[in-house]
Design a protein around this motif. Structure first.
Motif, PDB file in Angstrom:
ATOM      1  N   PHE A 183     -57.585  51.624  37.776  1.00 47.82           N
ATOM      2  CA  PHE A 183     -57.330  51.644  39.208  1.00 47.82           C
ATOM      3  C   PHE A 183     -58.187  52.699  39.884  1.00 47.82           C
ATOM      4  O   PHE A 183     -58.047  53.883  39.642  1.00 47.82           O
ATOM      5  CB  PHE A 183     -55.848  51.910  39.466  1.00 47.82           C
ATOM      6  N   ASP A 184     -59.106  52.242  40.728  1.00 44.91           N
ATOM      7  CA  ASP A 184     -60.013  53.145  41.431  1.00 44.91           C
ATOM      8  C   ASP A 184     -59.789  53.070  42.935  1.00 44.91           C
ATOM      9  O   ASP A 184     -60.638  53.444  43.722  1.00 44.91           O
ATOM     10  CB  ASP A 184     -61.460  52.777  41.105  1.00 44.91           C
ATOM     11  N   GLY A 185     -58.629  52.578  43.315  1.00 46.05           N
ATOM     12  CA  GLY A 185     -58.329  52.344  44.720  1.00 46.05           C
ATOM     13  C   GLY A 185     -58.275  50.867  45.036  1.00 46.05           C
ATOM     14  O   GLY A 185     -57.855  50.475  46.116  1.00 46.05           O
ATOM     15  N   ASP A 186     -58.682  50.021  44.082  1.00 46.37           N
ATOM     16  CA  ASP A 186     -58.617  48.570  44.255  1.00 46.37           C
ATOM     17  C   ASP A 186     -57.754  47.960  43.160  1.00 46.37           C
ATOM     18  O   ASP A 186     -57.859  48.339  41.989  1.00 46.37           O
ATOM     19  CB  ASP A 186     -60.011  47.947  44.170  1.00 46.37           C
ATOM     20  N   LEU A 187     -56.901  47.027  43.565  1.00 45.14           N
ATOM     21  CA  LEU A 187     -56.074  46.261  42.638  1.00 45.14           C
ATOM     22  C   LEU A 187     -56.554  44.815  42.698  1.00 45.14           C
ATOM     23  O   LEU A 187     -56.936  44.329  43.768  1.00 45.14           O
ATOM     24  CB  LEU A 187     -54.605  46.315  43.060  1.00 45.14           C
ATOM     25  N   TRP A 188     -56.523  44.126  41.562  1.00 42.12           N
ATOM     26  CA  TRP A 188     -57.023  42.750  41.497  1.00 42.12           C
ATOM     27  C   TRP A 188     -55.961  41.816  40.943  1.00 42.12           C
ATOM     28  O   TRP A 188     -55.271  42.148  39.979  1.00 42.12           O
ATOM     29  CB  TRP A 188     -58.246  42.681  40.584  1.00 42.12           C
ATOM     30  N   PHE A 189     -55.872  40.617  41.564  1.00 41.48           N
ATOM     31  CA  PHE A 189     -54.930  39.592  41.132  1.00 41.48           C
ATOM     32  C   PHE A 189     -55.612  38.230  41.200  1.00 41.48           C
ATOM     33  O   PHE A 189     -56.456  37.996  42.062  1.00 41.48           O
ATOM     34  CB  PHE A 189     -53.714  39.555  42.071  1.00 41.48           C
ATOM     35  N   PHE A 190     -55.209  37.328  40.314  1.00 45.64           N
ATOM     36  CA  PHE A 190     -55.661  35.938  40.382  1.00 45.64           C
ATOM     37  C   PHE A 190     -54.624  35.142  41.161  1.00 45.64           C
ATOM     38  O   PHE A 190     -53.427  35.424  41.084  1.00 45.64           O
ATOM     39  CB  PHE A 190     -55.821  35.347  38.980  1.00 45.64           C
ATOM     40  N   ALA A 191     -55.067  34.145  41.902  1.00 43.03           N
ATOM     41  CA  ALA A 191     -54.168  33.306  42.695  1.00 43.03           C
ATOM     42  C   ALA A 191     -54.852  31.975  42.970  1.00 43.03           C
ATOM     43  O   ALA A 191     -56.043  31.792  42.688  1.00 43.03           O
ATOM     44  CB  ALA A 191     -53.830  34.004  44.020  1.00 43.03           C
ATOM     45  N   TYR A 192     -54.097  31.045  43.552  1.00 44.41           N
ATOM     46  CA  TYR A 192     -54.667  29.795  44.036  1.00 44.41           C
ATOM     47  C   TYR A 192     -55.039  29.972  45.503  1.00 44.41           C
ATOM     48  O   TYR A 192     -54.287  30.575  46.276  1.00 44.41           O
ATOM     49  CB  TYR A 192     -53.676  28.637  43.880  1.00 44.41           C
ATOM     50  N   ASP A 193     -56.184  29.441  45.894  1.00 43.59           N
ATOM     51  CA  ASP A 193     -56.670  29.651  47.258  1.00 43.59           C
ATOM     52  C   ASP A 193     -55.843  28.945  48.328  1.00 43.59           C
ATOM     53  O   ASP A 193     -55.960  29.262  49.508  1.00 43.59           O
ATOM     54  CB  ASP A 193     -58.150  29.297  47.390  1.00 43.59           C
ATOM     55  N   ASP A 194     -54.970  28.018  47.933  1.00 45.84           N
ATOM     56  CA  ASP A 194     -54.119  27.341  48.917  1.00 45.84           C
ATOM     57  C   ASP A 194     -52.680  27.859  48.891  1.00 45.84           C
ATOM     58  O   ASP A 194     -51.790  27.272  49.500  1.00 45.84           O
ATOM     59  CB  ASP A 194     -54.148  25.825  48.711  1.00 45.84           C
ATOM     60  N   SER A 195     -52.442  28.987  48.202  1.00 49.38           N
ATOM     61  CA  SER A 195     -51.090  29.539  48.108  1.00 49.38           C
ATOM     62  C   SER A 195     -50.688  30.212  49.419  1.00 49.38           C
ATOM     63  O   SER A 195     -51.535  30.631  50.219  1.00 49.38           O
ATOM     64  CB  SER A 195     -50.999  30.534  46.952  1.00 49.38           C
ATOM     65  N   ALA A 196     -49.390  30.331  49.633  1.00 49.99           N
ATOM     66  CA  ALA A 196     -48.875  30.977  50.852  1.00 49.99           C
ATOM     67  C   ALA A 196     -49.365  32.412  50.957  1.00 49.99           C
ATOM     68  O   ALA A 196     -49.753  32.860  52.038  1.00 49.99           O
ATOM     69  CB  ALA A 196     -47.349  30.928  50.861  1.00 49.99           C
TER      70      ALA A 196
END
Length: 167
Positions: free
Chosen positions: A48-61
């Protein structure tokens, strides 16, 4: 709030350790009608360098909500270690194949069956602006005894460290 002196760098390092240990968080976005909406997410970036990353679907709420209002909160709770972290920041969405390859984990195939080639796969990047953490090095039993002592003596318990961090 703890009275112990802590440098900003030490506090940021502790946020990193606590978020890394918890790994699962609640990502809170603002719905189109103004409600706050939270859902569990798995943190993909261990450094963690100030950014967090997550995977998701581009049409998700959550992605639609981020596109309209990028202000988010990411909250971690690690009951095993009696620690909590709340990170406020700005999110954006987009797919970076190189970053995705760095962060991909085989367990993600449960949600994204075609791996990095899953149709509609995107990534959410949360850039932290501030964080606050609560860290109690004592066990649950020791904490409960502290609360019981506080109830008898009228003196507030010492819950451990609490620090605010800015990025």
């Amino acid at each position: 709030m703890s009275n112990e002196p802590t440098t900003a760098a030490e506090a940021r390092a502790r946020v990193t350790e606590l978020a890394r240990a918890a790994r699962i968080c609640m990502l809170t976005t603002i719905a189109l009608d103004g409600r706050q909406v939270s859902r569990p997410m798995g943190l993909q970036e261990a450094e963690f360098d100030g950014d967090l990353w997550f995977f998701a679907y581009d049409d998700s709420a959550k992605v639609r909500q981020i596109r309209v209002n990028p202000e988010v909160n990411v909250a971690f709770s690690d009951q095993k270690h009696n620690s909590w972290v709340s990170i406020s920041g700005t999110a954006n969405e987009g797919f970076d194949r190189s970053r995705a390859e760095q962060l991909w984990s085989p367990v993600l195939k449960v949600w994204f069956p075609d791996g990095l080639d899953t149709s509609g796969l995107t990534m959410i990047k949360v850039h932290a602006s501030s964080a606050e953490y609560w860290d109690s090095p004592s066990s649950t039993v020791v904490n409960l005894l502290g609360f019981a002592r506080a109830a008898v003596t009228g003196q507030p318990p010492n819950p451990g460290e609490n620090h605010e961090v800015t990025y």
